[in-house]
Design a protein around this motif. Structure first.
Motif, PDB file in Angstrom:
ATOM      1  N   SER A 243       0.823  -1.199   0.000  1.00 41.67           N
ATOM      2  CA  SER A 243       0.000   0.000   0.000  1.00 41.67           C
ATOM      3  C   SER A 243       0.862   1.256   0.000  1.00 41.67           C
ATOM      4  O   SER A 243       0.590   2.220  -0.724  1.00 41.67           O
ATOM      5  CB  SER A 243      -0.931   0.010   1.213  1.00 41.67           C
ATOM      6  OG  SER A 243      -1.883  -1.020   1.133  1.00 41.67           O
ATOM      7  N   THR A 247       0.928   3.918  -2.996  1.00 41.76           N
ATOM      8  CA  THR A 247       0.519   5.272  -2.636  1.00 41.76           C
ATOM      9  C   THR A 247       1.624   6.275  -2.941  1.00 41.76           C
ATOM     10  O   THR A 247       1.353   7.406  -3.365  1.00 41.76           O
ATOM     11  CB  THR A 247       0.136   5.339  -1.151  1.00 41.76           C
ATOM     12  OG1 THR A 247      -0.873   4.366  -0.887  1.00 41.76           O
ATOM     13  CG2 THR A 247      -0.409   6.710  -0.790  1.00 41.76           C
ATOM     14  N   HIS A 250       1.493   7.131  -6.645  1.00 43.08           N
ATOM     15  CA  HIS A 250       0.349   7.981  -6.959  1.00 43.08           C
ATOM     16  C   HIS A 250       0.513   9.371  -6.354  1.00 43.08           C
ATOM     17  O   HIS A 250      -0.032  10.344  -6.881  1.00 43.08           O
ATOM     18  CB  HIS A 250      -0.939   7.313  -6.483  1.00 43.08           C
ATOM     19  CG  HIS A 250      -1.371   6.160  -7.342  1.00 43.08           C
ATOM     20  ND1 HIS A 250      -2.525   6.178  -8.092  1.00 43.08           N
ATOM     21  CD2 HIS A 250      -0.800   4.967  -7.598  1.00 43.08           C
ATOM     22  CE1 HIS A 250      -2.642   5.048  -8.757  1.00 43.08           C
ATOM     23  NE2 HIS A 250      -1.608   4.293  -8.466  1.00 43.08           N
ATOM     24  N   ILE A 263      -3.929   3.865  -0.619  1.00 45.31           N
ATOM     25  CA  ILE A 263      -4.476   2.944  -1.618  1.00 45.31           C
ATOM     26  C   ILE A 263      -4.313   1.525  -1.086  1.00 45.31           C
ATOM     27  O   ILE A 263      -3.193   1.051  -0.904  1.00 45.31           O
ATOM     28  CB  ILE A 263      -3.756   3.114  -2.966  1.00 45.31           C
ATOM     29  CG1 ILE A 263      -3.971   4.534  -3.504  1.00 45.31           C
ATOM     30  CG2 ILE A 263      -4.243   2.080  -3.972  1.00 45.31           C
ATOM     31  CD1 ILE A 263      -3.212   4.826  -4.765  1.00 45.31           C
ATOM     32  N   PRO A 267      -4.505  -1.244  -7.917  1.00 45.58           N
ATOM     33  CA  PRO A 267      -4.975  -0.228  -8.862  1.00 45.58           C
ATOM     34  C   PRO A 267      -5.318  -0.831 -10.222  1.00 45.58           C
ATOM     35  O   PRO A 267      -4.775  -1.873 -10.609  1.00 45.58           O
ATOM     36  CB  PRO A 267      -3.796   0.743  -8.968  1.00 45.58           C
ATOM     37  CG  PRO A 267      -2.605  -0.071  -8.576  1.00 45.58           C
ATOM     38  CD  PRO A 267      -3.093  -1.071  -7.570  1.00 45.58           C
TER      39      PRO A 267
END
Length: 502
Positions: A243, A247, A250, A263, A267
């Motif tokens: 995660s 993340t 992003h 997140i 994805p």
């Protein structure tokens, strides 16, 4: 002459490096000079920082100010250094105490009135500060939830330069991040929405269980995109470490929401078929930004209508598929982004794409050229290939198809068995296992792998293709709860590779 110091972070790719900012107030005509390979945005920060300091009620020095960012050979990009620049000048003017400042990393862009604005890459910057052994970080309060994903370091959010100054002087207490919740929400539709297509549903389940790449071909409207969109709902949630990895990427791309930045689900990235090489693997001027393959890290990259995508764009996928990362060289350095994704390809069988294959008006050469956009080496990396066919009569009146929850349970059990088997070798899924490990440590009886030898001898399968077929065979065995594949599992794995007629 007075000298002040503050610290910030330079982010390159998903990695960061502590930057020391020194401010020298000396004799000479009033002016601000920045050295240390600043880019245009950083050069312009001279005016932003000066205005923010004066509009916050502080005095800007009426003499020559030199700001040096070290390491001097490291390119400095963006406006993340604004807060540290302002405080280094005030430190040199002895307007702030050094007790807290010298042990704090500062991140954030300054508005002209002193407000702190959010910047990209806060999460990897905070991770870099923690790994470098720093005690605390101050970030814009709008990015506090994102920064709070990192444990083991004190994180404080501020709304303006005034707030930070008051905190350094001991007048106020800055707020830290709140409690982090980990509520996993399964995204996308349910697999029961797809009518018929039992063979394709089985291929999707195998791909999900073993993290194998998948190719779907068939006439338009048959359900290729629906199946691909439901793949993330079959995958297990990301682990804590995964995660943070996803993340961070992003965050650099500027795609995080302020309300729920972490997140937790794989994805799903579906770039348009007109995407360029830079959009696919990453690019841009200065320091390259993450592309679609990196934003799909630990998730799914779906290329719909892949036959319409440029050949160079498709060939650019080879390196990330093999290495799990991309290295992009630009003017300001080399950016390294992780890109370990699951590739899903979908296309019509020909340009005219009629509902029935018998109605196709394309010449054989046109059909071959259309699906021939994928080179042999790239196709060889796709483990599961399904040719979808129109739904037969009565398909819409059949029994209720299986839902995602049931399939997800089987996928989780198969992945758990694979993770237990490969744990001591550093792998978690069958799709990641190397060929030598399968052939040596987990060697199967000759009777089981005889179909592979026969396919290689006849030139129908490469050595890499044989390794990938073995991985799929292990996944099929895991789905049925077996200890090891048998000849039937190997045959099913080979059947997946023969589905596409190129």
């Amino acid at each position: 002459m007075a000298l002040g110091r503050a610290h910030s972070v330079a982010v390159s790719g998903v990695h960061g490096q502590i930057v020391e900012i020194e401010a020298d107030i000396g004799r000479g005509l009033p002016g601000v000079h920045i050295v240390g390979l600043p880019d245009t945005a950083l050069q312009e920060s001279r005016d932003r920082v000066r205005a923010a300091v004066t509009n916050s009620g502080e005095k800007w020095p009426d003499s020559r100010v030199i700001l040096a960012l070290s390491p001097a050979t490291l390119p400095k990009i963006g406006s993340v250094y604004d807060l540290a620049l302002a405080l280094s000048v005030l430190d040199a003017a002895e307007d702030v105490p050094r007790a807290k400042l010298e042990k704090t990393v500062l991140l954030g862009e300054l508005a002209l009135d002193g407000r702190l604005r959010s910047v990209r890459g806060v999460l990897p910057a905070v991770l870099a500060a923690k790994n470098a052994g720093w005690q605390r970080v101050v970030v814009p309060d709008s990015t506090l939830a994102e920064a709070g994903l990192v444990d083991g370091i004190d994180i404080f959010g501020a709304g303006s330069l005034r707030d930070v100054l008051a905190w350094l002087r001991g007048e106020v207490v800055l707020l830290g991040p709140g409690r982090r919740s980990r509520n996993v929400v399964v995204a996308g539709g349910d697999l029961s929405d797809v009518v018929g297509q039992d063979e394709a549903r089985w291929g999707l389940e195998v791909a999900a269980a073993g993290a194998h790449h998948l190719m779907l071909t068939g006439p338009p409207g048959i359900g290729k995109t629906m199946l691909a969109q439901r793949l993330p709902g079959l995958l297990p949630p990301l682990t804590e470490q995964e995660s943070i990895e996803v993340t961070a990427i992003h965050s650099l791309a500027g795609l995080l929401s302020d309300d729920n930045p972490l997140i937790m689900t794989p994805p799903f990235v579906a770039p348009h078929h007109t995407s360029t090489v830079s959009a696919m693997v990453g690019g841009g001027s200065g320091m390259a930004r993450p592309g679609s393959v990196s934003r799909a890290h630990r998730g799914v990259l779906f290329l719909d209508e892949y036959a319409e995508i440029g050949t160079k764009v498709l060939e650019s996928l080879r390196t990330p598929l093999e290495d799990g990362e991309v290295r992009i060289a630009r003017r300001d350095g080399v950016a390294i982004y992780p890109a370990r994704f699951q590739l899903i390809l979908a296309a019509n069988p020909c340009p005219c794409a009629p509902p029935r294959e018998a109605d196709c008006v394309c010449a054989p050469a046109v059909r071959r050229r259309y699906l021939g956009k994928l080179s042999g080496p790239l196709v060889d990396r796709v483990d599961v290939r399904i040719k979808m066919r129109p739904i037969g009569s009565g398909g819409f009146h059949a029994d209720e198809p299986e839902c995602s929850a049931d399939v997800r349970a089987r996928v989780a059990a198969a992945r758990s068995a694979a993770a237990q088997r490969w744990r001591e070798f550093g792998f978690r899924t069958n799709g990641d296992v190397t060929g030598p490990l399968l052939r040596r440590e987990f060697r199967l009886p000759y009777k089981t792998v005889a179909p592979l030898d026969d396919a290689i001898r006849r030139g129908q399968l490469t050595a890499r293709g044989a390794d990938r077929a073995l991985r799929v065979a292990w996944t099929v065995a895991d789905l049925r709860g077996a200890e090891a594949p048998d000849a039937g599992d190997v045959g099913r794995a080979l059947g997946f590779r023969d589905e596409i007629r190129r």
